[in-house]
Design a protein around this motif. Structure first.
Motif, short mmCIF file in Angstrom:
data_model
loop_
_atom_site.label_atom_id
_atom_site.label_comp_id
_atom_site.label_asym_id
_atom_site.label_seq_id
_atom_site.Cartn_x
_atom_site.Cartn_y
_atom_site.Cartn_z
N VAL A 9 -141.53 132.84 -10.08
CA VAL A 9 -141.22 134.23 -10.10
C VAL A 9 -141.66 134.76 -8.64
CG1 VAL A 9 -141.26 136.42 -10.90
CG2 VAL A 9 -140.81 134.57 -12.56
N ASN A 10 -142.83 134.57 -8.32
CA ASN A 10 -143.36 135.18 -7.06
C ASN A 10 -142.92 134.81 -5.76
OD1 ASN A 10 -145.17 136.91 -8.93
ND2 ASN A 10 -146.68 135.60 -9.08
N ASP A 11 -142.20 133.70 -5.86
CA ASP A 11 -141.75 133.02 -4.97
C ASP A 11 -140.45 133.95 -4.12
OD1 ASP A 11 -143.48 131.00 -4.81
OD2 ASP A 11 -142.16 129.78 -5.83
N ILE A 12 -140.04 134.88 -4.95
CA ILE A 12 -138.92 135.64 -4.52
C ILE A 12 -139.24 137.07 -4.48
CG2 ILE A 12 -136.37 135.90 -4.63
CD1 ILE A 12 -137.54 133.29 -6.76
N LEU A 13 -139.63 137.69 -3.49
CA LEU A 13 -140.14 139.13 -3.64
C LEU A 13 -138.65 140.00 -3.75
CD1 LEU A 13 -142.66 139.08 -0.65
CD2 LEU A 13 -143.08 138.89 -2.99
N PRO A 14 -138.95 141.16 -4.41
CA PRO A 14 -137.83 142.16 -4.40
C PRO A 14 -137.27 142.46 -3.25
CG PRO A 14 -139.81 142.78 -5.63
CD PRO A 14 -140.42 141.65 -5.02
N GLY A 15 -135.96 142.46 -3.20
CA GLY A 15 -135.38 142.61 -1.85
C GLY A 15 -135.21 141.44 -1.00
N LYS A 16 -135.44 140.25 -1.57
CA LYS A 16 -135.37 138.92 -0.73
C LYS A 16 -134.80 137.88 -1.57
CE LYS A 16 -138.33 140.58 2.57
NZ LYS A 16 -137.83 140.85 3.71
N THR A 17 -134.53 136.84 -0.61
CA THR A 17 -133.92 135.47 -1.25
C THR A 17 -134.56 134.44 -0.98
OG1 THR A 17 -132.50 135.08 0.77
CG2 THR A 17 -131.50 136.65 -0.76
N ARG A 18 -134.21 133.44 -1.64
CA ARG A 18 -134.68 132.05 -1.39
C ARG A 18 -133.68 131.00 -1.63
NH1 ARG A 18 -140.52 129.67 -2.07
NH2 ARG A 18 -140.10 127.79 -2.48
N HIS A 19 -133.75 130.15 -0.76
CA HIS A 19 -132.82 128.71 -0.87
C HIS A 19 -133.51 127.81 -1.75
CE1 HIS A 19 -131.80 124.66 0.18
NE2 HIS A 19 -130.59 125.02 0.27
N VAL A 20 -132.59 127.35 -2.80
CA VAL A 20 -133.44 126.26 -3.68
C VAL A 20 -132.19 125.01 -3.85
CG1 VAL A 20 -135.27 127.44 -4.88
CG2 VAL A 20 -132.91 127.20 -5.91
N GLU A 21 -132.47 123.86 -4.31
CA GLU A 21 -131.63 123.00 -4.46
C GLU A 21 -132.15 122.24 -5.79
OE1 GLU A 21 -129.46 119.13 -2.32
OE2 GLU A 21 -130.40 120.56 -0.88
N THR A 22 -130.87 121.94 -6.66
CA THR A 22 -131.55 121.16 -7.80
C THR A 22 -130.07 120.34 -8.18
OG1 THR A 22 -132.32 121.40 -10.10
CG2 THR A 22 -130.89 122.95 -9.44
N LYS A 23 -130.20 118.97 -8.71
CA LYS A 23 -129.20 118.27 -8.91
C LYS A 23 -128.09 118.36 -7.62
CE LYS A 23 -130.39 118.59 -13.69
NZ LYS A 23 -129.59 118.13 -15.02
N GLY A 24 -128.59 118.15 -6.57
CA GLY A 24 -127.48 118.36 -5.33
C GLY A 24 -126.85 119.64 -5.24
N ILE A 25 -127.09 120.76 -5.77
CA ILE A 25 -126.54 121.87 -5.96
C ILE A 25 -127.56 122.77 -5.07
CG2 ILE A 25 -125.33 123.84 -7.16
CD1 ILE A 25 -124.08 121.60 -8.44
N GLU A 26 -126.93 123.42 -4.11
CA GLU A 26 -127.49 124.56 -3.28
C GLU A 26 -127.37 125.75 -3.87
OE1 GLU A 26 -128.06 123.88 1.30
OE2 GLU A 26 -125.83 123.17 0.74
#
Length: 131
Positions: A9-26
């Protein structure tokens, strides 16, 4: 529905985005006033990475052609926005013609809504469901 752990949860600050990938889905995670949303990482216009764009309130803007999407639903709000290239009129005629042709092609590409993914917060972790 099976949820997959994708970030803290703390990896995504309010007003910000974050790219993640799981099971080949971005996926792009977006923090809107403390609530996390998850939508497709790739723009529904020309596949640009939305996590490189901007987030204002619940609206994410594509860094390539400035299409906008609501991260709460994945719905497109506005399509491509044309921005003239500075000093294009000073470029050789062949270059001007090429840029205009590319612009006409880009305008003709249909923009799709983004896929939205269910999000669950469990402790300090963000989990999403891939369907």
């Amino acid at each position: 529905m099976k949820f997959v752990d994708v970030a803290g949860v703390n990896d995504i600050l309010p007003g910000k985005t974050r790219h993640v990938e799981t099971k080949g889905i971005e996926i792009v995670l977006a923090n809107v006033a403390g609530k996390i949303y998850a939508v497709s990482e790739r723009c529904g216009h020309m596949n640009a990475p939305l996590s490189k764009g901007t987030l204002y309130e619940n609206i994410i803007t594509c860094p390539l052609h400035h299409a906008t999407f609501d991260v709460r639903t994945g719905k497109m709000i506005t399509g491509m926005v044309e921005h003239p290239l500075p000093d294009l009129d000073k470029a050789p005629k062949e270059t001007q013609d090429e840029y205009r042709a590319i612009g006409m092609l880009a305008k003709g590409i249909r923009i799709h809504d983004l896929q939205s993914f269910p999000v669950k917060i469990q402790g300090d972790r963000v989990l999403v469901t891939i369907q």
